[in-house]
Design an enzyme around this catalytic site. Structure first.
Site, PDB file in Angstrom:
ATOM      1  N   ASN A 176      -1.452  -0.346   7.461  1.00 12.41           N
ATOM      2  CA  ASN A 176      -1.010  -1.730   7.696  1.00 12.41           C
ATOM      3  C   ASN A 176      -0.202  -2.317   6.533  1.00 12.41           C
ATOM      4  O   ASN A 176      -0.076  -3.532   6.396  1.00 12.41           O
ATOM      5  CB  ASN A 176      -2.189  -2.618   8.087  1.00 12.41           C
ATOM      6  CG  ASN A 176      -3.242  -2.728   7.010  1.00 12.41           C
ATOM      7  OD1 ASN A 176      -3.075  -2.160   5.928  1.00 12.41           O
ATOM      8  ND2 ASN A 176      -4.314  -3.436   7.283  1.00 12.41           N
ATOM      9  N   GLU A 193      -9.640 -10.879  -7.298  1.00 14.23           N
ATOM     10  CA  GLU A 193      -8.680  -9.782  -7.193  1.00 14.23           C
ATOM     11  C   GLU A 193      -7.597  -9.871  -8.277  1.00 14.23           C
ATOM     12  O   GLU A 193      -7.206  -8.846  -8.846  1.00 14.23           O
ATOM     13  CB  GLU A 193      -8.049  -9.771  -5.792  1.00 14.23           C
ATOM     14  CG  GLU A 193      -9.071  -9.384  -4.714  1.00 14.23           C
ATOM     15  CD  GLU A 193      -8.525  -9.489  -3.289  1.00 14.23           C
ATOM     16  OE1 GLU A 193      -7.339  -9.841  -3.115  1.00 14.23           O
ATOM     17  OE2 GLU A 193      -9.295  -9.213  -2.359  1.00 14.23           O
ATOM     18  N   ARG A 238      -1.087 -14.891   4.078  1.00 17.74           N
ATOM     19  CA  ARG A 238      -1.856 -14.254   5.169  1.00 17.74           C
ATOM     20  C   ARG A 238      -1.103 -14.404   6.486  1.00 17.74           C
ATOM     21  O   ARG A 238      -1.044 -13.486   7.290  1.00 17.74           O
ATOM     22  CB  ARG A 238      -3.240 -14.884   5.291  1.00 17.74           C
ATOM     23  CG  ARG A 238      -4.134 -14.649   4.110  1.00 17.74           C
ATOM     24  CD  ARG A 238      -4.735 -13.274   4.060  1.00 17.74           C
ATOM     25  NE  ARG A 238      -5.778 -13.081   5.036  1.00 17.74           N
ATOM     26  CZ  ARG A 238      -6.551 -12.001   5.073  1.00 17.74           C
ATOM     27  NH1 ARG A 238      -6.379 -11.030   4.188  1.00 17.74           N
ATOM     28  NH2 ARG A 238      -7.479 -11.871   5.988  1.00 17.74           N
ATOM     29  N   TYR A 261     -12.279  -3.002  -2.955  1.00 21.89           N
ATOM     30  CA  TYR A 261     -12.790  -3.118  -1.584  1.00 21.89           C
ATOM     31  C   TYR A 261     -14.320  -3.198  -1.566  1.00 21.89           C
ATOM     32  O   TYR A 261     -14.951  -2.682  -0.636  1.00 21.89           O
ATOM     33  CB  TYR A 261     -12.300  -1.930  -0.746  1.00 21.89           C
ATOM     34  CG  TYR A 261     -10.858  -2.048  -0.294  1.00 21.89           C
ATOM     35  CD1 TYR A 261     -10.388  -3.186   0.361  1.00 21.89           C
ATOM     36  CD2 TYR A 261      -9.956  -0.997  -0.487  1.00 21.89           C
ATOM     37  CE1 TYR A 261      -9.072  -3.294   0.784  1.00 21.89           C
ATOM     38  CE2 TYR A 261      -8.634  -1.095  -0.064  1.00 21.89           C
ATOM     39  CZ  TYR A 261      -8.202  -2.249   0.575  1.00 21.89           C
ATOM     40  OH  TYR A 261      -6.899  -2.345   1.014  1.00 21.89           O
ATOM     41  N   LYS A 298       0.833  -1.204   0.000  1.00 14.85           N
ATOM     42  CA  LYS A 298       0.000   0.000   0.000  1.00 14.85           C
ATOM     43  C   LYS A 298       0.873   1.262   0.000  1.00 14.85           C
ATOM     44  O   LYS A 298       2.103   1.179   0.181  1.00 14.85           O
ATOM     45  CB  LYS A 298      -0.923  -0.043   1.221  1.00 14.85           C
ATOM     46  CG  LYS A 298      -1.894  -1.223   1.225  1.00 14.85           C
ATOM     47  CD  LYS A 298      -2.822  -1.139   2.431  1.00 14.85           C
ATOM     48  CE  LYS A 298      -3.694  -2.357   2.573  1.00 14.85           C
ATOM     49  NZ  LYS A 298      -4.640  -2.245   3.705  1.00 14.85           N
ATOM     50  N   THR A 320      -4.679  -7.833  10.778  1.00 14.73           N
ATOM     51  CA  THR A 320      -4.992  -6.558  10.118  1.00 14.73           C
ATOM     52  C   THR A 320      -4.467  -5.360  10.907  1.00 14.73           C
ATOM     53  O   THR A 320      -3.964  -4.397  10.333  1.00 14.73           O
ATOM     54  CB  THR A 320      -6.530  -6.432   9.943  1.00 14.73           C
ATOM     55  OG1 THR A 320      -6.989  -7.557   9.191  1.00 14.73           O
ATOM     56  CG2 THR A 320      -6.905  -5.161   9.207  1.00 14.73           C
ATOM     57  N   HIS A 323      -1.902  -5.568   1.580  1.00 14.08           N
ATOM     58  CA  HIS A 323      -3.167  -6.283   1.444  1.00 14.08           C
ATOM     59  C   HIS A 323      -2.830  -7.646   0.880  1.00 14.08           C
ATOM     60  O   HIS A 323      -1.971  -7.758   0.010  1.00 14.08           O
ATOM     61  CB  HIS A 323      -4.104  -5.549   0.476  1.00 14.08           C
ATOM     62  CG  HIS A 323      -5.278  -6.381   0.063  1.00 14.08           C
ATOM     63  ND1 HIS A 323      -6.409  -6.482   0.829  1.00 14.08           N
ATOM     64  CD2 HIS A 323      -5.465  -7.195  -1.007  1.00 14.08           C
ATOM     65  CE1 HIS A 323      -7.257  -7.311   0.231  1.00 14.08           C
ATOM     66  NE2 HIS A 323      -6.712  -7.755  -0.880  1.00 14.08           N
TER      67      HIS A 323
HETATM   68  P1  CMP Z   1      -6.723  -5.059   3.846  1.00 19.42           P
HETATM   69  O1  CMP Z   1      -5.992  -6.315   4.085  1.00 19.42           O
HETATM   70  O2  CMP Z   1      -6.309  -4.183   2.741  1.00 19.42           O
HETATM   71  O3  CMP Z   1      -8.275  -5.434   3.636  1.00 19.42           O
HETATM   72  C1  CMP Z   1      -9.333  -4.638   4.065  1.00 19.42           C
HETATM   73  C2  CMP Z   1      -8.861  -3.408   4.759  1.00 19.42           C
HETATM   74  O4  CMP Z   1      -9.860  -2.717   5.477  1.00 19.42           O
HETATM   75  C3  CMP Z   1      -7.846  -3.797   5.803  1.00 19.42           C
HETATM   76  O5  CMP Z   1      -6.662  -4.195   5.178  1.00 19.42           O
HETATM   77  C4  CMP Z   1      -7.771  -2.528   6.593  1.00 19.42           C
HETATM   78  O6  CMP Z   1      -6.974  -1.578   5.935  1.00 19.42           O
HETATM   79  C5  CMP Z   1      -9.223  -2.083   6.558  1.00 19.42           C
HETATM   80  N1  CMP Z   1      -9.936  -2.501   7.776  1.00 19.42           N
HETATM   81  C6  CMP Z   1     -10.430  -3.711   8.044  1.00 19.42           C
HETATM   82  N2  CMP Z   1     -11.042  -3.705   9.252  1.00 19.42           N
HETATM   83  C7  CMP Z   1     -10.930  -2.446   9.728  1.00 19.42           C
HETATM   84  C8  CMP Z   1     -11.357  -1.804  10.909  1.00 19.42           C
HETATM   85  N3  CMP Z   1     -12.042  -2.468  11.856  1.00 19.42           N
HETATM   86  N4  CMP Z   1     -11.050  -0.490  11.085  1.00 19.42           N
HETATM   87  C9  CMP Z   1     -10.370   0.164  10.125  1.00 19.42           C
HETATM   88  N5  CMP Z   1      -9.947  -0.393   8.974  1.00 19.42           N
HETATM   89  C10 CMP Z   1     -10.211  -1.682   8.792  1.00 19.42           C
END
Ligand code: CMP
Length: 159
Positions: free
Chosen positions: A123, A137, A86, A50, A10, A92, A126
């Site tokens: 984070n 995806e 993963r 998303y 990201k 996450t 993805h």
């Molecule tokens: P990602 O792995 O890109 O997939 C979905 C994204 O949503 C996740 O990483 C986070 O960046 C975001 N996300 C998921 N859950 C939450 C949450 N509870 N609060 C804020 N962001 C979230």
């Protein structure tokens, strides 16, 4: 057994200069990079990627973040690659992610901090969450022509 999975580094990972270190972790375990590119996506594309999160409270922050700079997208191939990646990426929330994982080793953002600031949680990466997600995806991010077939050295030696 052999699976393909989509990874995004990201904007925070790109801007922090972590593309090489993150990619090296996947190469180190023997995963094969079969596609890779740097892309700056727009709001429309974010809503496709998303789609499952569009109605969630954090979506607007997530969208603003993912379109804020270029991302590095790649497709990795290997044995049970979806679960393996993963595991390597970690939870996450970086604060919760175990040491040894990418998020646990390179970030420390918490949900509490991100919510208070009204921003997306930073984070770094993805990774596709399931076989179904990986298929959707990969098709969204890459054309068939961008997915490369080649043998790595270790594959050549075991042929
Ligand atoms: P990602 O792995 O890109 O997939 C979905 C994204 O949503 C996740 O990483 C986070 O960046 C975001 N996300 C998921 N859950 C939450 C949450 N509870 N609060 C804020 N962001 C979230």
């Amino acid at each position: 057994m052999f699976e393909r999975t989509l990874i995004l580094i990201k904007p925070d990972g790109v801007e922090r200069g972590l593309v090489g270190q993150i990619t090296a972790r996947f190469e180190n375990v023997g995963l094969k990079i079969i596609a890779m590119k740097m892309v700056r996506i727009d709001k429309e594309f974010s809503k496709k990627h998303y789609a499952a999160h569009i109605n969630k409270s954090f979506y607007s922050g997530l969208e603003a973040f993912i379109i804020s700079g270029p991302v590095v997208a790649m497709v990795l191939e290997g044995i049970d690659a979806i679960d393996l990646v993963r595991k390597m990426v970690g939870a996450t929330e970086p604060k919760t992610a175990a040491p040894g994982t990418i998020r646990g080793d390179f970030a420390h953002h918490s949900y509490g901090f991100a919510d208070k600031k009204g921003i997306a949680i930073k984070n770094l990466v993805h990774a596709s969450g399931s076989k179904e997600d990986a298929k959707t995806e990969i098709a969204l991010w890459f054309s068939k022509e961008e997915l490369h077939n080649y043998a790595m050295t270790h594959e050549k030696h075991t042929l």
